[in-house]
Design a protein around this motif. Structure first.
Motif, PDB file in Angstrom:
ATOM      1  N   LEU A   9       8.202  -5.189  -7.155  1.00  0.00           N
ATOM      2  CA  LEU A   9       7.327  -5.631  -6.287  1.00  0.00           C
ATOM      3  C   LEU A   9       7.374  -5.116  -5.011  1.00  0.00           C
ATOM      4  CD1 LEU A   9       4.667  -7.184  -6.013  1.00  0.00           C
ATOM      5  CD2 LEU A   9       5.978  -9.273  -5.277  1.00  0.00           C
ATOM      6  N   TYR A  10       8.272  -5.141  -4.289  1.00  0.00           N
ATOM      7  CA  TYR A  10       8.563  -4.691  -2.857  1.00  0.00           C
ATOM      8  C   TYR A  10       8.231  -2.976  -3.021  1.00  0.00           C
ATOM      9  CZ  TYR A  10      10.321  -2.822   1.297  1.00  0.00           C
ATOM     10  OH  TYR A  10      10.154  -2.135   2.497  1.00  0.00           O
ATOM     11  N   LEU A  11       8.691  -2.451  -4.011  1.00  0.00           N
ATOM     12  CA  LEU A  11       8.630  -0.788  -4.025  1.00  0.00           C
ATOM     13  C   LEU A  11       7.130  -0.307  -4.348  1.00  0.00           C
ATOM     14  CD1 LEU A  11      11.932   0.068  -5.827  1.00  0.00           C
ATOM     15  CD2 LEU A  11      11.472   0.106  -3.273  1.00  0.00           C
ATOM     16  N   LEU A  12       6.748  -1.195  -5.111  1.00  0.00           N
ATOM     17  CA  LEU A  12       5.314  -0.658  -5.551  1.00  0.00           C
ATOM     18  C   LEU A  12       4.014  -1.325  -5.041  1.00  0.00           C
ATOM     19  CD1 LEU A  12       6.252  -1.128  -9.463  1.00  0.00           C
ATOM     20  CD2 LEU A  12       5.877   0.956  -8.381  1.00  0.00           C
ATOM     21  N   HIS A  13       4.214  -2.337  -4.127  1.00  0.00           N
ATOM     22  CA  HIS A  13       2.808  -2.693  -3.704  1.00  0.00           C
ATOM     23  C   HIS A  13       2.114  -2.324  -2.566  1.00  0.00           C
ATOM     24  CE1 HIS A  13       5.539  -4.218  -0.042  1.00  0.00           C
ATOM     25  NE2 HIS A  13       4.038  -4.453   0.332  1.00  0.00           N
ATOM     26  N   LEU A  44     -10.707 -10.043  -5.098  1.00  0.00           N
ATOM     27  CA  LEU A  44      -9.748  -8.910  -5.329  1.00  0.00           C
ATOM     28  C   LEU A  44      -8.110  -8.999  -5.055  1.00  0.00           C
ATOM     29  CD1 LEU A  44      -9.236  -5.870  -5.426  1.00  0.00           C
ATOM     30  CD2 LEU A  44      -9.895  -5.668  -3.178  1.00  0.00           C
ATOM     31  N   LEU A  45      -7.867  -9.941  -4.120  1.00  0.00           N
ATOM     32  CA  LEU A  45      -6.254 -10.201  -3.939  1.00  0.00           C
ATOM     33  C   LEU A  45      -5.886 -11.136  -5.119  1.00  0.00           C
ATOM     34  CD1 LEU A  45      -5.960 -11.299  -0.141  1.00  0.00           C
ATOM     35  CD2 LEU A  45      -5.230  -9.110  -1.563  1.00  0.00           C
ATOM     36  N   HIS A  73       1.024  -7.064   4.552  1.00  0.00           N
ATOM     37  CA  HIS A  73       0.394  -5.700   4.442  1.00  0.00           C
ATOM     38  C   HIS A  73      -1.013  -5.809   3.807  1.00  0.00           C
ATOM     39  CE1 HIS A  73       4.417  -3.702   3.909  1.00  0.00           C
ATOM     40  NE2 HIS A  73       3.997  -3.507   5.151  1.00  0.00           N
ATOM     41  N   PHE A  74      -1.300  -6.702   3.117  1.00  0.00           N
ATOM     42  CA  PHE A  74      -2.736  -6.839   2.798  1.00  0.00           C
ATOM     43  C   PHE A  74      -3.807  -7.646   3.465  1.00  0.00           C
ATOM     44  CE2 PHE A  74      -1.294  -6.045  -2.037  1.00  0.00           C
ATOM     45  CZ  PHE A  74      -0.960  -4.541  -1.828  1.00  0.00           C
ATOM     46  N   CYS A  75      -3.250  -8.489   4.349  1.00  0.00           N
ATOM     47  CA  CYS A  75      -4.092  -9.645   4.926  1.00  0.00           C
ATOM     48  C   CYS A  75      -3.791  -9.284   6.264  1.00  0.00           C
ATOM     49  CB  CYS A  75      -3.815 -10.814   4.394  1.00  0.00           C
ATOM     50  SG  CYS A  75      -4.116 -11.237   2.631  1.00  0.00           S
ATOM     51  N   ALA A  76      -2.790  -8.660   6.943  1.00  0.00           N
ATOM     52  CA  ALA A  76      -2.772  -8.829   8.373  1.00  0.00           C
ATOM     53  C   ALA A  76      -2.617  -7.300   8.869  1.00  0.00           C
ATOM     54  CB  ALA A  76      -1.500  -9.590   8.729  1.00  0.00           C
ATOM     55  N   PHE A  77      -1.977  -6.323   8.421  1.00  0.00           N
ATOM     56  CA  PHE A  77      -1.609  -5.026   8.751  1.00  0.00           C
ATOM     57  C   PHE A  77      -2.931  -4.471   9.238  1.00  0.00           C
ATOM     58  CE2 PHE A  77      -0.023  -0.722   8.917  1.00  0.00           C
ATOM     59  CZ  PHE A  77       1.164  -0.837   9.413  1.00  0.00           C
ATOM     60  N   ASP A  78      -3.091  -4.005  10.536  1.00  0.00           N
ATOM     61  CA  ASP A  78      -4.381  -3.424  10.969  1.00  0.00           C
ATOM     62  C   ASP A  78      -4.297  -2.378  11.765  1.00  0.00           C
ATOM     63  OD1 ASP A  78      -7.013  -4.010  10.453  1.00  0.00           O
ATOM     64  OD2 ASP A  78      -6.951  -5.945  11.809  1.00  0.00           O
ATOM     65  N   ILE A 134      -7.252  -1.511  -3.046  1.00  0.00           N
ATOM     66  CA  ILE A 134      -8.118  -2.197  -2.049  1.00  0.00           C
ATOM     67  C   ILE A 134      -9.003  -1.182  -1.605  1.00  0.00           C
ATOM     68  CG2 ILE A 134      -8.368  -3.221   0.130  1.00  0.00           C
ATOM     69  CD1 ILE A 134      -5.534  -4.430  -0.251  1.00  0.00           C
ATOM     70  N   ARG A 135      -8.993  -0.253  -1.131  1.00  0.00           N
ATOM     71  CA  ARG A 135      -9.787   0.915  -0.493  1.00  0.00           C
ATOM     72  C   ARG A 135     -10.943   1.195  -1.569  1.00  0.00           C
ATOM     73  NH1 ARG A 135     -10.647   6.505  -1.170  1.00  0.00           N
ATOM     74  NH2 ARG A 135      -8.574   6.785  -2.575  1.00  0.00           N
TER      75      ARG A 135
END
Length: 392
Positions: free
Chosen positions: A314-318, A338-339, A49-54, A326-327
């Motif tokens: 973690l899954y529910l909140l991330h 940041l990560l 989600h943080f590094c690939a989802f585009d 990030i935004r």
């Protein structure tokens, strides 16, 4: 290994529920390994989600993730496969935690395990979006209340957070397995359930019946069923029947990967390799199978139970809270910095939710929901689903 005949009578009639084992009586420490694998799966989803989802989230970084993480993005693009590992482990653990229990106790254990963290995540995500978007969350009161039931998908209401989609898959698995539980769990009945479920999952997409396809869950069933079969191998020892069903589940899984890979490519805006995806899934099968048949001593560590307890929160909140962070912060610090701050923060928040939300609420709900004769308090056997990633 104990043979099936040693534990199941010749007529395969279910034995009365045995007393609950001590909290740390996992066979050979195998659950410690599964806890560690669950956290690995969750971190794969976070990386995806943080590094690939585009897709629609790309503006969080300001530019496509391939530009932000040119080296890591191609690797993180396969993080969506973590959900398949989640489903494998879920099949194993649900069969294990259901064995020797009544349907009522099984249902209570699932509610106790899922709802406290889930309720918090719905309210927390709503609050984060309210404060970061000047009160414009885009959520209606009706949508929030419906999401609190965890039944929003069958009711036709959108998830507040995309990651919630897998919870409906988990609930359908629980409902199907509860039918077998009501009949009394035995080796033969569970084996027959897996065989029938795999057959229906293979045929459902060709029947043109939306309800049948929804129940059969073709994309998830191979992994749930494989986990159940692996638990039978763990409890009774491998047999030709279990090897046959495990092979059938893998064959169905590789067929289901084709549309999943195609969908994931739309999320990462890049080509994904079907052979690589299949190799990752095959590795998941082999790793969980190895845990089921023989506990690697290097993974027999009690601290892995603590690590696994972070997985569900973690899954529910991330996802949405993480994207908001990030935004708001991506222009203030380098991406890896940041990560490096965000992921530990989410893990810490997950621990706080487990320690101060899940555990106290579980004690209260256990007194309310469990039958008096079956109250044993929250058990370490009650591992949650896994839960999963946004649909690629």
């Amino acid at each position: 290994m104990i043979s099936p005949r040693a534990l199941d009578s010749p007529d395969d009639s279910p034995a009365p529920p045995p007393p609950a084992p001590p909290p740390d009586s996992s066979r050979g420490g195998r659950l410690h390994s599964l806890d560690g694998l669950r956290l690995v799966a969750a971190l794969m989803v976070v990386a995806f989600h943080f590094c690939a989802f585009d897709n629609w989230s790309s503006h969080r970084w300001g530019v496509p993730t391939a530009e932000v993480f040119p080296t890591f993005q191609p690797i993180a693009s396969y993080g969506w496969l973590g959900v398949e590992l989640f489903f494998l482990i879920s099949g194993f653990v649900i069969c294990m935690s259901c064995w020797g229990r009544s349907v009522r106790d099984f249902a209570a254990s699932r509610a106790i395990r899922l709802y406290p963290a889930y309720w918090f995540s719905v309210l927390f995500t709503t609050a984060v979006l309210f404060f970061t978007r000047d009160g414009n969350t885009g959520f209606t009161t009706a949508r929030i209340l419906t999401n609190l039931t965890m039944l929003q998908e069958p009711l036709g209401v959108r998830n507040l957070d995309p990651s919630y989609w897998t919870l409906w898959a988990e609930l359908r698995f629980y409902l199907l397995f509860a039918i077998v539980c009501a009949m009394g769990l035995t080796y033969r009945r569970v084996l027959a359930f897996c065989a029938l479920w795999l057959l229906v999952a293979a045929l459902a997409p060709h029947c043109g019946n939306a309800l049948l396809t929804s129940v059969a869950m073709p994309s998830a069933t191979p992994f749930f069923a494989a986990g159940v079969v692996m638990y039978l191998m763990h409890r009774f020892g491998p047999t030709p029947a279990t090897w046959l069903l495990l092979g059938a589940s893998w064959l169905l899984a590789q067929e289901q990967l084709r549309p999943l890979v195609a969908s994931a490519q739309g999320s990462v805006k890049a080509h994904l390799s079907l052979p690589v995806s299949l190799a990752v899934v095959t590795a998941f099968y082999l790793i969980v199978l190895g845990v089921a048949l023989k506990q690697p001593r290097a993974l027999d560590r009690r601290w892995l139970v603590k690590a696994g307890s972070l997985t569900f929160p973690l899954y529910l909140l991330h996802e949405k809270p993480g994207w908001e962070a990030i935004r708001l912060l991506h222009n203030l610090m380098a991406p890896w910095v940041l990560l490096g701050a965000l992921v530990p923060t989410l893990l810490t928040l997950s621990w706080l939710v487990h320690r101060f939300i899940e555990r106290p609420t579980a004690r209260v709900l256990s007194r309310r929901l469990r039958p008096r004769a079956g109250r044993h308090g929250p058990s370490r056997r009650d591992h949650g689903p896994t839960e999963p990633l946004v649909a690629p």
